[in-house]
Design a protein around this motif. Structure first.
Motif, mmCIF file in Angstrom:
data_model
loop_
_atom_site.group_PDB
_atom_site.id
_atom_site.type_symbol
_atom_site.label_atom_id
_atom_site.label_comp_id
_atom_site.label_asym_id
_atom_site.label_seq_id
_atom_site.Cartn_x
_atom_site.Cartn_y
_atom_site.Cartn_z
ATOM 1 N N ARG A 101 0.689 -1.229 -0.130
ATOM 2 C CA ARG A 101 -0.035 -0.005 0.102
ATOM 3 C C ARG A 101 0.947 1.188 -0.122
ATOM 4 O O ARG A 101 2.043 0.955 0.330
ATOM 5 C CB ARG A 101 -0.907 -0.148 1.180
ATOM 6 C CG ARG A 101 -2.113 -1.128 1.121
ATOM 7 C CD ARG A 101 -2.924 -1.192 2.282
ATOM 8 N NE ARG A 101 -4.099 -1.814 1.986
ATOM 9 C CZ ARG A 101 -5.541 -1.300 2.367
ATOM 10 N NH1 ARG A 101 -5.427 -0.182 2.986
ATOM 11 N NH2 ARG A 101 -6.544 -2.080 2.113
ATOM 12 N N THR A 145 -3.842 11.129 -7.419
ATOM 13 C CA THR A 145 -4.639 10.533 -8.531
ATOM 14 C C THR A 145 -3.861 9.509 -9.313
ATOM 15 O O THR A 145 -4.325 8.588 -9.486
ATOM 16 C CB THR A 145 -5.188 11.552 -9.573
ATOM 17 O OG1 THR A 145 -5.756 12.473 -8.859
ATOM 18 C CG2 THR A 145 -5.802 10.944 -10.577
ATOM 19 N N THR A 146 -2.493 9.885 -9.320
ATOM 20 C CA THR A 146 -1.718 8.805 -9.836
ATOM 21 C C THR A 146 -1.223 7.797 -8.765
ATOM 22 O O THR A 146 -0.959 6.631 -9.082
ATOM 23 C CB THR A 146 -0.294 9.375 -10.471
ATOM 24 O OG1 THR A 146 0.475 10.325 -9.738
ATOM 25 C CG2 THR A 146 -0.738 10.186 -11.628
ATOM 26 N N ARG A 148 -2.420 6.926 -6.030
ATOM 27 C CA ARG A 148 -3.607 5.978 -5.300
ATOM 28 C C ARG A 148 -3.296 5.598 -3.871
ATOM 29 O O ARG A 148 -3.402 4.392 -3.786
ATOM 30 C CB ARG A 148 -3.694 4.696 -6.242
ATOM 31 C CG ARG A 148 -4.062 4.863 -7.680
ATOM 32 C CD ARG A 148 -5.378 5.751 -8.075
ATOM 33 N NE ARG A 148 -6.466 5.010 -7.673
ATOM 34 C CZ ARG A 148 -7.611 5.768 -7.503
ATOM 35 N NH1 ARG A 148 -7.792 7.026 -7.949
ATOM 36 N NH2 ARG A 148 -8.837 5.302 -7.004
ATOM 37 N N PRO A 178 -8.302 8.240 -3.105
ATOM 38 C CA PRO A 178 -8.950 6.894 -2.988
ATOM 39 C C PRO A 178 -8.794 6.254 -1.460
ATOM 40 O O PRO A 178 -9.581 5.233 -1.367
ATOM 41 C CB PRO A 178 -7.873 6.152 -3.999
ATOM 42 C CG PRO A 178 -6.638 6.959 -3.930
ATOM 43 C CD PRO A 178 -6.999 8.296 -3.477
#
Ligand SMILES: *Cc1c(COP(=O)(O)O)cnc(C)c1O
Length: 360
Positions: A101, A145-146, A148, A178
């Protein structure tokens, strides 16, 4: 001596260090210069004398959670408390970070966000701030956004720069992250904005607070999170059973009865911050605007490390950030009592003038 190798991914890490040098004026750890109220001390001593020490403490810390919830006008199921906000951060990262993650931070910021994330095995993706330490909203939006990330950290006011994040940035990131957006508000009471008003059950926002700074209780080790109940449930599952001892639960609950005293201490420190900031403007240093109980500065004429050493020699300890990434030559000074601040300002004026040795 034979040693057992630690995890491979821990070998590149160093621990968290903050010098505890024995000097007269300690302005390096953003502690409160004022003790908690004497009435709190008395109430605490009395309450502690009737604790049933042979029993485990209330695992849910029911009374403490209720008191924190009431203080902020939220529900107890939106509150998770732990041993300092650092343990709140660790529990969050155990639950939402970990191997495979990503965690996003905007550097320079509180070192423990990235450090604890790495200890859990998460990959840390570092966004940059501008030269004034502001986060550019467009690049921040692009980064999350890229990348995540499962967890995105903001810190407002930001340690060690002092900057209060723009409410618009927080709202914008909240619309696109996200995963969780965690706003570390260790210093929020010293500023005029909080993300607490954006907390809602279906919003992935967590606000982290501590008793260490505004409540004058760094020695107690107590912090908490306000967020959606589904986050709180997950944290309850991950944290060790009975992690909050009975005395600490009492200490925090009783502290909240002295909110007026806390607010007045904070008011004095904010007034002192303004006075110190104004005095610094007349010295050869760059000063960064702060919404916290500390001020970041960069000497213009001597290296930061040399100025730090001169201050220590004069009996004043500040935080030496001069070798930290993106903080070349910077020092961070905690706002103390008026007397301590005067001693700092006088010692700094001397330290800045000392151009002997050409030490850079
Ligand atoms: C001081 C500080 C904390 C406080 O940690 P505790 O464990 O509650 O003492 C958390 N976050 C930031 C940004 C801090 O500066």
């Amino acid at each position: 001596m034979a040693t057992v190798p630690e995890r491979d991914d821990l070998q590149a890490l160093t621990g968290y260090h903050s010098a505890q040098v024995d000097v007269a004026v300690r302005l390096n750890a953003n502690e409160s210069p004022f003790p908690p109220p004497a009435a709190w001390r008395a109430a605490y001593a009395e309450a502690v004398s009737s604790i049933a020490w042979e029993r485990y403490p209330d695992r849910q810390a029911t009374d403490l959670r209720q008191a924190i919830a009431a203080w902020h006008g939220v529900r107890p199921d939106q509150v998770f408390a732990a041993n300092g906000s650092n343990e709140v951060l660790q529990t969050l990262l155990l639950a939402y970070g970990g191997p495979g993650r990503r965690v996003v931070t905007f550097e320079p910021t509180y070192q423990l966000h990235g450090h604890i994330a790495r200890v859990t095995g998460a990959e840390v993706v570092e966004g940059d701030r501008g030269s004034d330490f502001a986060i550019d909203a467009d690049s921040a939006a692009e980064l999350v956004t890229t990348a995540r990330p499962a967890v995105t950290f903001l810190c407002s006011p930001n340690n060690p720069t002092g900057r209060v994040e723009a409410p618009g940035l927080v709202r914008r990131l909240l619309g696109i992250v996200p995963g969780l957006l965690v706003v570390d508000e260790a210093y929020a009471e010293f500023s005029d904005w909080t993300a607490l008003d954006l907390i809602d059950d279906d919003v992935p926002l967590c606000v982290v607070r501590t008793f260490s700074k505004t409540w004058s209780m760094a020695g107690v080790r107590l912090g908490y999170l306000v967020g959606p109940p589904w986050v709180v449930e997950t944290l309850d599952k991950v944290v060790l059973p009975y992690h909050l001892d009975a005395a600490k639960q009492v200490a925090g609950r009783l502290a909240l009865r002295f909110g007026g005293e806390m607010t007045s201490r904070v008011g004095q420190i904010v007034a002192e911050r303004q006075r110190v900031t104004a005095a610094l403007a007349a010295q050869p240093v760059d000063v960064f605007p702060s919404g916290a109980n500390f001020v970041l500065l960069r000497p213009r004429l001597r290296p930061g490390r040399a100025v730090w050493q001169s201050l220590v020699d004069a009996g004043v300890l500040v935080r030496d950030c001069s070798s930290w990434p993106r903080l070349d030559d910077c020092l961070r000074v905690t706002i103390g009592t008026p007397t301590e601040n005067d001693r700092f300002l006088a010692a700094l004026a001397d330290a800045l003038e000392d151009r002997t040795g050409e030490d850079g």
